[in-house]
Scaffold this motif. Structure first.
Motif, mmCIF file in Angstrom:
data_model
loop_
_atom_site.group_PDB
_atom_site.id
_atom_site.type_symbol
_atom_site.label_atom_id
_atom_site.label_comp_id
_atom_site.label_asym_id
_atom_site.label_seq_id
_atom_site.Cartn_x
_atom_site.Cartn_y
_atom_site.Cartn_z
ATOM 1 N N THR A 140 -6.080 1.184 -10.274
ATOM 2 C CA THR A 140 -4.714 0.930 -9.798
ATOM 3 C C THR A 140 -4.311 -0.513 -10.037
ATOM 4 N N LEU A 141 -5.194 -1.438 -9.733
ATOM 5 C CA LEU A 141 -4.871 -2.853 -9.833
ATOM 6 C C LEU A 141 -4.633 -3.289 -11.269
ATOM 7 N N MET A 142 -5.310 -2.668 -12.206
ATOM 8 C CA MET A 142 -5.078 -3.029 -13.607
ATOM 9 C C MET A 142 -3.687 -2.603 -14.068
ATOM 10 N N ARG A 143 -3.109 -1.597 -13.424
ATOM 11 C CA ARG A 143 -1.709 -1.240 -13.721
ATOM 12 C C ARG A 143 -0.780 -2.359 -13.247
ATOM 13 N N ALA A 144 -1.103 -2.973 -12.113
ATOM 14 C CA ALA A 144 -0.312 -4.109 -11.644
ATOM 15 C C ALA A 144 -0.442 -5.283 -12.613
ATOM 16 N N VAL A 145 -1.648 -5.507 -13.122
ATOM 17 C CA VAL A 145 -1.873 -6.575 -14.103
ATOM 18 C C VAL A 145 -1.000 -6.345 -15.339
ATOM 19 N N ALA A 146 -0.940 -5.102 -15.782
ATOM 20 C CA ALA A 146 -0.123 -4.781 -16.956
ATOM 21 C C ALA A 146 1.353 -5.060 -16.694
ATOM 22 N N THR A 147 1.832 -4.716 -15.509
ATOM 23 C CA THR A 147 3.235 -4.967 -15.145
ATOM 24 C C THR A 147 3.545 -6.463 -15.188
ATOM 25 N N ILE A 148 2.653 -7.267 -14.642
ATOM 26 C CA ILE A 148 2.862 -8.718 -14.615
ATOM 27 C C ILE A 148 2.933 -9.275 -16.027
ATOM 28 N N ARG A 149 2.025 -8.822 -16.878
ATOM 29 C CA ARG A 149 2.014 -9.310 -18.256
ATOM 30 C C ARG A 149 3.265 -8.889 -19.011
ATOM 31 N N GLU A 150 3.686 -7.649 -18.809
ATOM 32 C CA GLU A 150 4.851 -7.127 -19.527
ATOM 33 C C GLU A 150 6.138 -7.826 -19.103
ATOM 34 N N GLU A 151 6.251 -8.170 -17.816
ATOM 35 C CA GLU A 151 7.519 -8.694 -17.301
ATOM 36 C C GLU A 151 7.498 -10.204 -17.077
ATOM 37 N N GLY A 205 0.808 -1.214 0.000
ATOM 38 C CA GLY A 205 0.000 0.000 0.000
ATOM 39 C C GLY A 205 0.836 1.256 0.000
ATOM 40 N N GLY A 206 0.889 1.915 1.156
ATOM 41 C CA GLY A 206 1.626 3.165 1.265
ATOM 42 C C GLY A 206 3.045 2.969 1.754
ATOM 43 N N SER A 207 3.556 3.982 2.431
ATOM 44 C CA SER A 207 4.959 3.975 2.832
ATOM 45 C C SER A 207 5.226 3.256 4.149
ATOM 46 N N SER A 208 4.181 2.871 4.883
ATOM 47 C CA SER A 208 4.404 2.302 6.215
ATOM 48 C C SER A 208 5.174 0.988 6.158
ATOM 49 N N ARG A 260 15.786 -14.297 -5.844
ATOM 50 C CA ARG A 260 14.673 -14.426 -6.783
ATOM 51 C C ARG A 260 14.477 -13.121 -7.560
ATOM 52 N N THR A 261 13.946 -13.223 -8.762
ATOM 53 C CA THR A 261 13.559 -12.032 -9.510
ATOM 54 C C THR A 261 12.380 -11.390 -8.800
ATOM 55 N N VAL A 262 12.542 -10.132 -8.407
ATOM 56 C CA VAL A 262 11.510 -9.452 -7.621
ATOM 57 C C VAL A 262 11.237 -8.084 -8.217
ATOM 58 N N ARG A 263 9.975 -7.780 -8.419
ATOM 59 C CA ARG A 263 9.530 -6.444 -8.774
ATOM 60 C C ARG A 263 8.560 -5.984 -7.689
ATOM 61 N N GLU A 264 8.371 -4.676 -7.584
ATOM 62 C CA GLU A 264 7.496 -4.150 -6.535
ATOM 63 C C GLU A 264 6.447 -3.226 -7.134
ATOM 64 N N PHE A 265 5.257 -3.266 -6.527
ATOM 65 C CA PHE A 265 4.155 -2.421 -6.966
ATOM 66 C C PHE A 265 3.478 -1.850 -5.724
ATOM 67 N N GLY A 266 3.643 -0.553 -5.504
ATOM 68 C CA GLY A 266 3.053 0.109 -4.344
ATOM 69 C C GLY A 266 1.882 0.985 -4.732
ATOM 70 N N GLY A 267 1.235 1.529 -3.710
ATOM 71 C CA GLY A 267 0.165 2.487 -3.949
ATOM 72 C C GLY A 267 -1.236 1.907 -3.960
ATOM 73 N N ILE A 268 -1.399 0.653 -3.518
ATOM 74 C CA ILE A 268 -2.752 0.092 -3.430
ATOM 75 C C ILE A 268 -3.506 0.802 -2.311
ATOM 76 N N GLU A 269 -4.694 1.274 -2.624
ATOM 77 C CA GLU A 269 -5.445 2.142 -1.714
ATOM 78 C C GLU A 269 -6.101 1.357 -0.585
ATOM 79 N N ALA A 270 -6.578 2.102 0.430
ATOM 80 C CA ALA A 270 -7.305 1.490 1.543
ATOM 81 C C ALA A 270 -8.580 0.816 1.057
ATOM 82 N N ASN A 271 -9.192 1.376 0.015
ATOM 83 C CA ASN A 271 -10.251 0.690 -0.726
ATOM 84 C C ASN A 271 -9.677 0.446 -2.116
#
Length: 385
Positions: free
Chosen positions: A73-84, A37-40, A57-68
């Motif tokens: 936002t989540l579809m951007r994560a989907v795009a990252t997974i597909r691209e990489e 989620g955030g910076s905590s 291991r190969t690791v990528r990170e995706f932050g910024g998932i909201e409290a709701n």
């Protein structure tokens, strides 16, 4: 007792210093996306522990998932997974991050519009990427169930889905990771877990003796530790008990073989979608009013709840029921969680919009008897003012 099938494949890894065990449970060859989620998670050192445990291991990170967590936002994560070409997900956070990760896991290889996963409540999900979680906020039970709730900013919708394909493979529960949580989030966690139990318990007597006693034990424990867990943020035993209670509240065990309600949640979801009120706080608004409006349908269980949870044995049935509901509201208020819409500056003007959303989403016959019509939902909202 009703017929049931209980299935829960999630491994729980519980206790201090358990994040290091990720090394044993994430496949060595996995290409991992860590979602948070955030910076905590960065500030409190959790992400650093996760990175260390994942090693080479190969690791990528995706932050910024909201409290709701939002679809956008989540579809951007989907795009990252597909691209990489990533093939394993690791959620680091609370229920929102885990819920979001479940959607991402289901959406990556989904054929068609991914929002249909929510529109159809997951019935056509045929697979999902494997994932695990590191829980940092006890509240939703998402770490050990197959359900997820996602919002869509564009349409102001908040919908749920479930699928056996989105059980976490494992979840790491280290209570020390909760020490730095803001008081508001801890209070929300207590209220969320309490209401999850109530949705499965406070319906009508169905002969589920073990389920009832399990539920009552969890409720009594939350009543006992709720204020203490807020006042003593570094008490390991208090935080450990809250973490495990919140997991047990919605891992399927107490709901097996008994009727379930969930009308409070459906109305609460619409309040969050329209007015951005914390999920748990919408539940604290709706639940007491729901119990009052549906007192007759729930009379048997309300009397049992009054006696076994609040030790109320004197007075008429109606007096005991009202006292139990009042104590429920007082419990939420003791956590500094308001139980009226007016506390959020909302009045009668908000009701039509919520009812319209319920109708749009087909939420017209809710509750354990499917008798919570739009008119009943309206009465509940009116009682919540």
């Amino acid at each position: 007792m009703q017929n049931f099938e209980f299935y829960n494949p999630t491994r729980i890894i519980f206790g201090k210093d358990t994040i290091a065990q990720l090394a044993d449970h994430v496949p060595a060859e996995a290409r991992v996306l860590v979602l948070y989620g955030g910076s905590s998670a960065e500030k409190n050192g959790t992400l650093a522990e996760v990175r260390a445990a994942l090693g080479t291991r190969t690791v990528r990170e995706f932050g910024g998932i909201e409290a709701n967590p939002t679809y956008e936002t989540l579809m951007r994560a989907v795009a990252t997974i597909r691209e990489e070409g990533l093939d394993f997900l690791l959620a680091v956070g609370g229920g929102s991050v885990i819920d979001g990760t479940k959607f991402v896991a289901a959406a990556v290889n989904y054929k068609g519009d991914a929002w249909d996963i929510l529109r159809t409540h997951g019935v056509d999900v045929t697979g999902a990427l494997p994932f695990g979680s590191v829980l940092t906020l006890p509240a939703t039970g998402s770490e050990m169930n197959s359900f997820s709730v996602i919002s869509r900013t564009e349409t102001r919708e908040k919908l749920a889905f479930g699928s056996p394909h989105v059980f976490p493979r494992f979840s790491v529960l280290d209570p020390t990771r909760t020490y730095t949580l803001p008081v508001r989030q801890v209070a929300n966690g207590v209220a969320d877990a309490f209401t999850h139990i109530m949705e499965q318990y406070l319906t009508y007597p169905a002969g589920g003796m073990a389920q009832d006693r399990f539920a009552e034990g969890l409720l009594l424990s939350l009543v006992e530790i709720g204020p203490k867990v807020i006042a003593n943020p570094h008490d390991y035993d208090l935080r450990a008990n809250l973490m495990w209670i919140a997991t047990l509240a919605l891992n399927g065990l107490i709901g097996a073989g008994v009727p379930q309600d969930w009308a409070t949640h459906m109305i609460g979801h619409e309040l969050t979608a329209r007015h951005d009120i914390d999920h748990a706080r919408t539940l604290a608004i709706v639940l007491p009013a729901m119990l009052r409006v549906r007192k007759e349908a729930k009379r048997g269980k309300l009397l049992q709840y009054a006696e076994r949870v609040w030790n109320l044995r004197d007075g008429t049935e109606d007096e005991r029921i009202e006292s139990a509901i009042a104590r429920t509201s007082a419990f939420f208020e003791s956590l500094d969680i308001p139980t009226r819409l007016s506390a959020y500056g909302l009045g009668t003007e908000t009701i039509d919009g919520v009812i319209s959303q319920l109708e749009q989403h087909g939420m017209t016959a809710l509750g354990e008897h499917q008798d919570v019509t739009l008119e009943v939902s309206r009465r509940v909202l009116e009682a919540s003012l």
